[in-house]
Design an enzyme around this catalytic site. Structure first.
Site, PDB file in Angstrom:
ATOM      1  N   GLU A   1     -10.173   2.338  -4.729  1.00 59.67           N
ATOM      2  CA  GLU A   1      -9.826   3.707  -4.319  1.00 59.67           C
ATOM      3  C   GLU A   1      -8.765   4.329  -5.227  1.00 59.67           C
ATOM      4  O   GLU A   1      -7.797   4.935  -4.771  1.00 59.67           O
ATOM      5  CB  GLU A   1      -9.352   3.717  -2.860  1.00 59.67           C
ATOM      6  CG  GLU A   1     -10.422   3.264  -1.870  1.00 59.67           C
ATOM      7  CD  GLU A   1      -9.945   3.247  -0.438  1.00 59.67           C
ATOM      8  OE1 GLU A   1     -10.783   3.440   0.464  1.00 59.67           O
ATOM      9  OE2 GLU A   1      -8.730   3.033  -0.212  1.00 59.67           O
TER      10      GLU A   1
ATOM     11  N   HIS B   1      -2.903   3.417  -4.681  1.00 62.01           N
ATOM     12  CA  HIS B   1      -2.175   3.056  -3.455  1.00 62.01           C
ATOM     13  C   HIS B   1      -0.700   2.769  -3.771  1.00 62.01           C
ATOM     14  O   HIS B   1      -0.121   1.818  -3.241  1.00 62.01           O
ATOM     15  CB  HIS B   1      -2.825   1.841  -2.792  1.00 62.01           C
ATOM     16  CG  HIS B   1      -4.182   2.104  -2.216  1.00 62.01           C
ATOM     17  ND1 HIS B   1      -4.365   2.741  -1.006  1.00 62.01           N
ATOM     18  CD2 HIS B   1      -5.419   1.832  -2.698  1.00 62.01           C
ATOM     19  CE1 HIS B   1      -5.666   2.828  -0.757  1.00 62.01           C
ATOM     20  NE2 HIS B   1      -6.329   2.298  -1.773  1.00 62.01           N
TER      21      HIS B   1
ATOM     22  N   ASP C   1       0.868  -1.174   0.000  1.00 57.84           N
ATOM     23  CA  ASP C   1       0.000   0.000   0.000  1.00 57.84           C
ATOM     24  C   ASP C   1       0.902   1.219   0.000  1.00 57.84           C
ATOM     25  O   ASP C   1       2.135   1.100  -0.076  1.00 57.84           O
ATOM     26  CB  ASP C   1      -0.939  -0.015   1.211  1.00 57.84           C
ATOM     27  CG  ASP C   1      -2.310   0.554   0.862  1.00 57.84           C
ATOM     28  OD1 ASP C   1      -2.370   1.766   0.582  1.00 57.84           O
ATOM     29  OD2 ASP C   1      -3.291  -0.199   0.856  1.00 57.84           O
TER      30      ASP C   1
END
Length: 530
Positions: A293, A229, A157
């Site tokens: 995301e 990410h 991440d």
């Protein structure tokens, strides 16, 4: 017993099982491993007899105990292993403690058992906070005890990369550590601990973890979350980014605009990483590629990327993201591996039909994926994100928000009754998620996971919990005590588990769900998966 067996009947006779007893027949190794603390020995005949019945499913078993000893009939190695776990739970709690000379009473029972769901998972985020190999192996043991069989490791991440790469060594040399870590709650000014944090698994570590897990009927599902990410990856290899600009491994929480380029060198890079993971883990039926995301601003601002999308006949960056993920899934399929994604990747379209979707934003998205013909693993924020506090008490340690109680987990239905039979058949199973922004150490992992993961295990194995779950859980906690699990007590945290002195109001689950509902409502207008 947790999880609750499909059928359990009491028998009048009982027996005694001693440390060093003999186990004989087929699949002996699986039973011995499940009862490793009792130091069982193989033999031509013995107190425990095991045989295989091809008519049973791989994970199914029958267990009979009585005056004539223990008989196990299993469909396969996993069934024999789970029969051994059930037999262990029939013994006193002290049987979970090491003893070189012990004798345990075995009540007479007959159990017929098989799982409701094939995917019974736990997710551990090792990117935000790293947990050494010993903690992963311990978690595998606890999962096996509860008949959980998928360990989803979130390996990368913005805040860190957690696996060695011999092809791209800067990933573990540069991207595996950050100089400091954010310590603030939401709605507070940023604060940091100024302590370096990091770590990674060597490929040899990964091979060991994979073998250890397989021996205990657990499959490790590695996740390389792309194309967003990406701060940690780009800290090592900025040329793989959409802009080429330098990045640092992120030291705060939240979503970053860092994004990988969708161009061919990135596909080549990730394919090489997949080959390293697959080669190290051995049998790797699944790889998770994230897709959640993703901030597409840098793609939209790049003339080069826009031209590349146009050359592929794609209409904008949303189509490009879908195309990018499809290339990775096709590469994995060529290697005999099935792709898993978060639900945003389904909404963006173009998924391979065999791609598994994890609907973290709620079961409405999961139903859409199932209706489109995708297999689904239920992973909704509420009630399966275990980084949320278990109550709204100010005594609770730092959490992402309030509150998900064990009763919420126990009441969850992975395949809701109002879904069609075809949609319900697409539910492979269920998985609990532990994101670790506010889980800095192994003791907090214990606190967050247990006993909520006990309820998860019962939902995953039995399809739901029964009215007597609370009583059985109270007894089961004695086993966790014997194993040294620092679970959250039903009455609230012990003094040493409590919060820091200052705690502002956190984010409520209701607020989060309102935001997620808005996100999924917006997604309804997008095209379904192609």
């Amino acid at each position: 017993m947790i999880p609750r067996p499909e059928l359990l009947s009491d028998l009048s006779a009982s027996s005694v099982l001693t440390s060093g007893a003999t186990v004989s027949g087929e699949l002996v190794d699986a039973v011995r491993l499940a009862l490793s603390g009792l130091d069982l020995h193989p033999g031509d005949s013995g107190e425990i007899e095991v045989r295989r019945d091809p008519g049973l499913g791989e994970e199914a078993y029958r267990l009979t105990t009585g005056s004539r000893g223990v008989e196990i009939v299993a469909g396969g190695r996993a069934g024999a292993f789970y029969a051994g776990q059930s037999l262990h739970q029939l013994l006193p709690d002290a049987s979970y403690r090491f003893s070189d000379d012990a004798s345990w009473p075995v009540p007479g029972v007959r159990i017929e058992d098989a799982p409701r769901f094939a995917w019974r998972g736990l997710h551990l985020d090792v990117a935000r906070h790293f947990f050494p190999k010993r903690e992963v192996l311990r978690l595998i043991d606890l999962m096996a005890m509860h008949k959980l069989n998928r360990l989803h490791l979130h390996l990368v991440d913005d805040q860190g990369w957690r696996v060695e790469s011999r092809a791209y060594p800067l990933l573990h040399e540069v991207s595996s550590h950050r100089p400091r870590t954010a310590t603030n709650y939401y709605r507070e000014p940023e604060a940091y601990d100024d302590l370096p944090h990091g770590g990674y698994y060597t490929l040899d570590d990964l091979a060991e973890m994979g073998a250890y897990a397989r021996s205990r009927c657990v499959t490790i599902v590695p996740e390389i979350d792309v194309p967003g990410h990406a701060s940690a990856i780009l800290a090592a290899y900025p040329a793989l980014g959409a802009t080429g600009e330098p990045y640092d491994v992120l030291d705060r929480w939240g979503i970053s605009p860092a994004i990988l380029s969708p161009m061919p060198p990135t596909i080549e890079f990730l394919t090489t990483i997949f080959d390293e993971l697959i080669g190290a883990l051995g049998e790797t039926p699944y790889v998770h590629i994230g897709g959640d995301e993703v901030v597409l601003d840098h793609w939209a601002a790049s003339a080069e990327i826009g031209a590349y999308a146009a050359s592929l006949g794609l209409d904008g960056v949303n189509d490009l993201q879908a195309w990018f993920l499809r290339q990775l899934a096709d590469a994995l399929a060529e290697r005999g591996v099935r792709t898993v994604v978060w639900d945003e990747a389904f909404v963006s379209g173009r998924l391979r039909q065999d791609t598994i979707v994890m609907p973290w934003r709620g079961m409405n998205v999961g139903r859409r994926a199932a209706a489109a013909g995708h297999d689904v693993v239920a992973t909704p924020v509420f009630p399966l994100y275990f980084d949320y506090a278990e109550s709204s008490s100010p005594d609770e340690p730092m959490a992402i928000g309030d509150a998900t109680a064990i009763e919420d987990v126990a009441a969850f239905s992975p395949a809701p009754e109002d879904w069609s039979a075809e949609e319900r058949a697409r539910v492979l199973g269920v998985q609990g998620q532990l994101w670790t922004e506010r889980v800095p150490d192994a003791r907090t992992v214990d606190y967050r996971l247990w006993p909520r993961a006990c309820a998860l295990a019962e939902v995953a194995w039995s399809g739901g919990t029964s009215a007597d779950f609370g009583g059985r859980l109270a007894e089961h906690l004695g086993r966790l005590d014997a194993l040294g699990v620092e679970y959250r007590p039903a009455a609230g945290p012990h003094p040493w588990q409590r919060r820091r002195p200052h705690r502002p109001s956190g984010v409520r689950v209701t607020e989060v769900m309102a935001r997620i509902d808005a996100m999924t409502h917006d997604a309804e207008s997008t095209r379904p998966s192609l």
